[in-house]
Design a protein around this motif. Structure first.
Motif, PDB file in Angstrom:
ATOM      1  N   ARG A 450       0.865  -1.209   0.001  1.00 37.42           N
ATOM      2  CA  ARG A 450       0.122  -0.024  -0.039  1.00 37.42           C
ATOM      3  C   ARG A 450       0.921   1.310   0.046  1.00 37.42           C
ATOM      4  N   ILE A 451       0.794   2.069  -0.835  1.00 40.05           N
ATOM      5  CA  ILE A 451       1.613   3.407  -1.312  1.00 40.05           C
ATOM      6  C   ILE A 451       0.624   4.553  -1.271  1.00 40.05           C
ATOM      7  N   LYS A 452       0.590   5.357  -0.505  1.00 47.69           N
ATOM      8  CA  LYS A 452      -0.332   6.579  -0.411  1.00 47.69           C
ATOM      9  C   LYS A 452       0.464   7.905  -0.957  1.00 47.69           C
ATOM     10  N   ASN A 453       1.531   7.824  -0.622  1.00 47.66           N
ATOM     11  CA  ASN A 453       2.463   9.148  -1.007  1.00 47.66           C
ATOM     12  C   ASN A 453       2.745   9.308  -2.380  1.00 47.66           C
ATOM     13  N   PRO A 454       1.969  10.418  -3.076  1.00 49.48           N
ATOM     14  CA  PRO A 454       2.121  10.527  -4.550  1.00 49.48           C
ATOM     15  C   PRO A 454       3.660  10.748  -4.718  1.00 49.48           C
ATOM     16  N   PHE A 502       9.522  12.070   2.314  1.00 43.95           N
ATOM     17  CA  PHE A 502       9.733  11.456   1.224  1.00 43.95           C
ATOM     18  C   PHE A 502      10.800  10.454   1.580  1.00 43.95           C
ATOM     19  N   GLU A 503      11.869  10.869   2.217  1.00 43.69           N
ATOM     20  CA  GLU A 503      12.981   9.865   2.355  1.00 43.69           C
ATOM     21  C   GLU A 503      12.745   8.758   3.387  1.00 43.69           C
ATOM     22  N   GLN A 504      11.686   9.031   4.187  1.00 41.39           N
ATOM     23  CA  GLN A 504      11.305   8.115   5.170  1.00 41.39           C
ATOM     24  C   GLN A 504      10.530   7.119   4.528  1.00 41.39           C
ATOM     25  N   ASP A 505       9.611   7.434   3.570  1.00 38.97           N
ATOM     26  CA  ASP A 505       8.737   6.645   2.973  1.00 38.97           C
ATOM     27  C   ASP A 505       9.664   5.826   1.905  1.00 38.97           C
ATOM     28  N   LEU A 506      10.556   6.192   1.309  1.00 41.06           N
ATOM     29  CA  LEU A 506      11.369   5.591   0.202  1.00 41.06           C
ATOM     30  C   LEU A 506      12.377   4.544   0.891  1.00 41.06           C
TER      31      LEU A 506
END
Lengths: 971, 193
Positions: A450-454, A502-506
């Protein structure tokens, strides 16, 4: 004259004993505590100690304020004067006097400790013997003559200029010293007159480190117009030769000689099976005291005391060459026993006071609840040996993950959490797990990420979809494409820099991808090889068996040609087989995630199937399990349900010889039932029903509400009991667990209060608060596995049971007190009533109990800290937080006694206790400093500040309303 | 007055009891009762719960069946090796020499994973004379396992060399991954009568 002096002295004591001193000094101490705690984030513990707690004056710019020593000194004198001069010595006050006496003793002990305590350290390798211990932060400049020390000077006492009063046959001129130096390259043009390594390097004063242990003291000096430099731990200290003598110049940590010797014979560390997390470690030493020699063991939470020196197992280090160094902390403290004695007296005093003051005021339920707590405490102690029983299905099979054996069901849920799709996919976690393990070729098409961050979607080249779910097949190209950015973010993380969202999600999605790959390849050694025409070589293990022959054949082919076009079909087959052998083998090398194969390696543990193949863990015992799991894979791929059931049953039987099938099945049902979610729902229902019942004055709804409330508490209790049985330790090892436990205490306490005036309102409000607490707990996802293992320092059941249980019971009781206070305020806002001391009694009694629990809990924490870290009190943020609650309660209780606050503001202050507890409980963790920073959370700050804001507004509004309807005038 | 006296006395008693309790925390350990654990096995040698040797089809290079029970009463080392495995080849003469030295109480079962017997035989013929002599001792047995039926399927050995140590009752008591090190040889020697 004498009577004048005596009158003057008595007058002085009277002023010193004035209640006003307590009333004004305590809140100042609270402010000092908060400021000193928050400051630790920027100036470190040592800086905060120097500036706030162990200073006489606190300078706020040009403004001098009383420092910690003056503040605590004032309290000490106030208490002493009161104790000696103004105590009413009666039986009913014996508890208070004992408590006060205990506090005086504690403060005296603090003074003695601060004057006499020496903290040292011994970093020991096996076989070494020590006759001294090193200071943590004090250094000495030592000059050796023919390896014998002829000059030892405290580093801080050195100043530029010639050293005087030395017996050295030369003049030593100190050029420059720095308490914390930075080593830089020396510009070649300045190298003249410098000797040795100093021609290439120079020392530059650097900013002080918040941790003195990390500092690098150094100095440069001149002898006979030659310049040298040296610093702490310099591997090539400068040497000179004069005549027949050689001189060496070193900076070392100051050594404190011990009155005996200590030899490290052996250092052992055990990790949680299948992980690097240290479970426990200990040092086996020998004390050599003249003719007396005896062995002893120093382990976490179990120090050794000999001749006034206490040795603690502080930590360990591993050098580059693999040598382990046991780090022993050594403390010599004449005041060591004071906190123990004082704590006993304080605890006794408080208990006595509550018993004496509450005679006849407790309802019979109190005894029942007390019995319940005691029973509960007993269940919280370590359990007995495990029984052997059979499990029932695939979800209950054991897997070793995160240092503990858990059922596949728990493991599967953790997986979905990692992929971010827990609760968002239709298939169960177990189904997804089985699909991934046994049919990886089709599993990669299943949308489970599941990925929400555009921004992440864009970086991975993915289009969004309504469900935000993506398969690994879609993800993989994007993960490869963004690998550089992932590595950059990782490097930032490793160097301690802050990461943006962004970096955390990456990092999160890449880690999830790597994790998934491990799962996919768990059984790759047994899956049919793609494109295999050779009936004898259908699997990786077949290839491996023939690896020598295949390599030889490949070498023969290569000696003939490198062009694939020139190969025959058979030769292509050989090339492909070699390729598969290499790639599958490589992918299996670090495949250690799915640990399900039992092996006997020092202790019984589980390893992954690949570890059996590549790690040498195979034994005849593993053959059966490897064969069964292989058969399970084949049954899944063949869609053969009867075979699957049969093999799962055989696996269960095979595992049950050594693993507790009951516990695993129990955890599976715990996961299915989710007792805390049910308790949350019931608490909400109970709170709502009771609120309606209060408004409509309905007896039926009231009974229903109480019934649901009781059911909620029962579910919580059962849930906690289940955790205790599953983890075999007290249920308060993690922040999440402390929330569950506090909620349980709150719920139980609230049920106790139902017969109080406004009991219905109290229970209603309380259970709604409880529901919020449980909801908050769910968001504390600091570990995806809510049944997690503990750091070594927490892994000690006795102190865990006592300190953490009592302190979290204290938090729970504080919440209860705050809820009662809120209801009192709401009652007073709705209906004017006399706001006198009688009105404060319900709150007062519970406040006393809360004070007792938090004080004892804090004291026990000090004893635990003394056992583990060698000091009773270190002004650590968590410790300060607990002290904050104690001081707040003490301040209000004393203010009520001395009538410095009205009944109304006393109750308002108790209502605000909820904020104080939240600050102490969660707020300190947000600072992420100190020895208690194991309860790391993220995203909690917003909730915390929101709660503080809402609470403050509510209490302020209630006070305004009460003032408006004139009730405050009666206070 | 009496109350105050009682108070002072009880406080003193509590203090004395507390001091006595706490003073226990600082007494040195009794040297006679402190027990220390000692390491049992050298590095890379893992203790096993003693279990009888599993059944397998032990055949030598000539097809003759061998029964390991023949060595009951002696310590036995079962060593899995192959000629294409360099560390196996290095330790081979060391194992044989060790067996020759202690053959009264020790036996060696070498399980070759070479696909063809010829490779192994070539290797044997290249050994030094004394090693070839020792290889003919009844305590040195050569087993041929071309398909890995014993090595992999029964013993789950996937990387060579590996060895299992059996006690005189025929039970597996330890496993060695990798070559047998000098420390392990020393340890085995301490077991022998």
């Amino acid at each position: 004259m004498i009577s004048k002096i005596s009158n003057g002295f008595l007058s002085l004591i009277k002023r010193a004993a004035a209640p006003a001193v307590t009333f004004y000094v305590l809140p100042y101490l609270i402010l000092l505590l908060i400021a000193g705690t928050m400051a630790q984030k920027w100036i470190g513990l040592h800086g905060a100690l120097e500036m706030y707690f162990y200073s006489w004056i606190l300078w706020l710019g040009p403004l001098p304020l009383p420092g910690g020593l003056i503040t605590m000194g004032a309290l000490f004198i106030n208490l002493l004067a009161r104790f000696i001069g103004y105590s009413i010595w009666s039986f009913s006050r014996i508890g208070i006097h004992l408590a006060h006496f205990g506090v005086l003793l504690l403060l005296i002990g603090g003074i003695v400790s601060s004057l006499t305590r020496i903290d040292m350290v011994i970093p020991a390798t096996e076989g070494e013997t020590f006759g001294s211990a090193n200071s943590y932060d004090q250094s000495v400049f030592t000059v050796f003559e023919n390896d014998q020390p002829v000059l030892v000077a405290d580093f801080v006492s050195l100043a530029s200029g010639n050293l005087t009063n030395t017996e050295l046959p030369f003049t030593l001129n100190i050029l420059e010293t720095c308490l914390n130096c930075r080593i830089e390259l020396r510009p070649p043009q300045t190298a003249e007159d410098w000797q040795g390594p100093a021609t290439k390097m120079m020392l530059v004063p650097d900013i002080r480190n918040i941790d003195p242990e990390m500092e690098l003291p150094g100095l440069s000096f001149e002898i006979q117009e030659q310049k040298y430099l040296t610093f702490l731990g310099f591997p090539k200290p400068p040497k000179i030769t004069l005549g027949d003598n050689s001189y060496r110049f070193e900076i070392r940590r100051k050594a404190h000689p011990l009155p005996f010797e200590i030899k490290l014979n052996d250092f052992e560390k055990t990790v949680y099976p299948g992980s690097w997390q240290p479970k426990s470690y200990h040092s086996d030493i020998e004390i050599i005291d003249g003719d007396l020699r005896f062995p002893a063991r120093i382990s976490m939470n179990d120090p050794l005391t000999y001749k006034g020196y206490t040795f603690y197992q502080s930590s360990f280090q591993v050098k580059n060459d693999g040598t382990e160094i046991s780090v022993l902390a050594v403390v010599h403290n004449t005041g060591r026993l004071f906190p123990y004695i004082a704590s006993l007296i304080i605890a006794l005093g408080l208990i006595l006071h509550i018993i004496i003051r509450s005679r006849g005021k407790f309802e019979p339920q109190t005894l029942k609840v007390t019995a319940l707590f005691l029973t509960f405490l007993l269940t919280a102690l370590p359990g007995s040996a495990q029984a052997i029983e059979t499990g029932t299905d695939f979800a209950s099979l054991p897997v070793l993950h995160d240092g503990r054996i858990k059922p596949l069901d728990s493991f599967a849920r953790v997986n979905l959490d990692i992929f971010g799709s827990q609760g968002f996919v239709n298939d169960s976690a177990n189904q997804i797990l089985a699909h991934t393990l046994f049919d990886p070729a089709s599993a990669i098409e299943q949308p489970i990420f599941r990925i929400k961050n555009p921004d992440i979607l864009r970086a991975l080249g993915l289009a969004g979809n309504p469900a935000d779910l993506h398969s690994f097949a879609e993800l993989h190209p994007g993960l490869q494409h963004s690998e550089d950015r992932f590595k950059a973010a990782l490097e930032k993380q490793e160097t301690g820099q802050d990461l943006d969202q962004f970096e955390q999600d990456l990092i999160g999605i890449h880690s999830a991808g790597l994790y998934y790959l491990q799962l996919l390849r768990s059984f790759s050694f047994t899956l049919p090889l793609e494109g295999s025409n050779d009936k004898a070589l259908t699997r990786y293990t077949d290839l491996q068996q023939n690896s020598a022959r295949l390599r030889e054949q490949l070498n023969i082919i290569r000696s003939r040609t490198d062009d694939p076009e020139e190969l025959s079909d058979t030769e292509r087959e050989i090339a492909r087989q070699n390729y598969q052998l290499a790639t599958i083998g490589r992918s299996g090398q670090n495949n250690i995630l799915f640990k399900v194969i039992p092996v006997q390696a020092d202790q019984l543990q589980l390893v992954s199937p690949w570890q059996v193949i590549t790690g040498g863990f195979g034994t005849p015992d593993t053959a059966r399990f490897m064969s069964l799991w292989t058969d399970l894979t084949l049954a899944y791929q063949a869609d053969n349900q009867p075979a699957w059931d049969q093999i799962v049953h055989e696996l269960q039987t095979a595992y049950n010889t050594d693993y507790n099938g009951t516990a695993l099945t129990g955890e599976y049902y715990y996961n299915q039932i989710q007792p805390f979610k049910i308790a949350l729902g019931l608490a909400l229902l109970a709170g709502g029903l009771l609120l309606i019942a209060a408004i409509q004055n309905s007896a039926l709804l009231t009974r229903a509400g109480y019934g649901l409330a009781l059911l909620s508490v029962i579910f919580q209790g059962l849930g906690i009991l289940a955790r205790v049985l599953l983890l075999m330790r007290p249920p308060v090892g993690t922040l999440y667990e402390s929330v569950l436990f506090v909620a349980f205490i709150l719920g139980t306490g609230l049920l106790l209060c139902r017969n109080m005036a406004s009991g219905r309102a109290i229970v209603s409000g309380g259970f709604l608060t409880l529901a919020l607490l449980l909801l908050f707990g769910q968001s504390l996802n600091q570990s995806r596995d809510h049944l997690q293992m503990l750091d070594a320092v927490l892994n000690t059941n006795f102190w865990l049971a006592t300190h953490v249980l009592v302190v979290t019971m204290g938090y729970g009781w504080c919440f209860l007190t705050a809820v009662i206070a809120h209801i009192q305020l709401i009652g007073a806002a709705r209906l004017p009533q006399p706001l006198n001391r009688d009105w404060t009694r319900p709150v007062h009694l519970h406040a006393l109990i809360a004070l007792l629990l938090v004080t004892i809990g804090t004291i026990l924490g000090g004893i635990w800290a003394d056992m583990s870290w060698g000091r009773f009190w270190g002004w650590d943020p968590k410790e300060n937080g607990a002290l904050l609650i104690v001081l707040w309660l003490l301040w209000l209780l004393h203010a009520r006694l001395s009538r410095h606050v009205s009944a109304l503001y006393y109750v308002a202050g108790m209502a605000f206790l909820s904020v104080i507890v939240m600050l102490s409980w969660f707020g300190v963790n947000l600072l992420s400093v100190g020895l208690h920073s194991y309860g790391f959370t993220s995203g909690v700050a917003a909730i915390l500040f929101g709660f503080i804001f809402v609470q403050t507004v509510i209490i302020a509004l209630l006070l305004i309303l009460i003032h408006k309807n004139g009730a405050a005038e009666n206070a | 007055m009496r109350k105050n006296l009682l108070l002072v006395l009880s406080t003193t008693v509590i203090l004395i009891i507390a001091a006595l309790l706490v003073s226990n925390l600082s007494s040195p350990p009794d040297p006679l009762t402190t027990e220390l654990e000692t390491a049992d096995y050298p590095k890379a040698m893992t203790g096993l719960n003693p279990v009888l040797l599993p059944k397998a089809d032990w055949q030598d290079f000539d097809g003759h069946v061998f029964d390991p029970a023949r060595f009951k009463g002696k310590y036995v080392l079962i060593n899995f090796w192959a000629t294409w495995c360099p560390p196996c080849v290095t330790e081979f003469p060391e194992l044989v020499s060790f067996t020759a030295k202690h053959h009264q109480d020790f036996a060696l079962i070498l399980v070759s994973n070479d696909v063809t017997a010829d490779k192994a035989r070539d290797f044997f013929n290249k050994q030094a004379d004394d090693i070839q002599k020792y290889m003919r001792l009844p305590e040195v047995i050569q087993i041929h396992d071309p398909k890995g039926a014993i090595t992999r399927d029964v013993f789950q050995t996937y990387r060579l060399p590996e060895s299992y140590l059996l006690d005189p009752n025929g039970q597996m008591i330890a496993k060695i991954t990798g070559s047998v090190s000098p420390a392990q040889f020393d340890y085995i020697e301490t077991l022998l009568p």
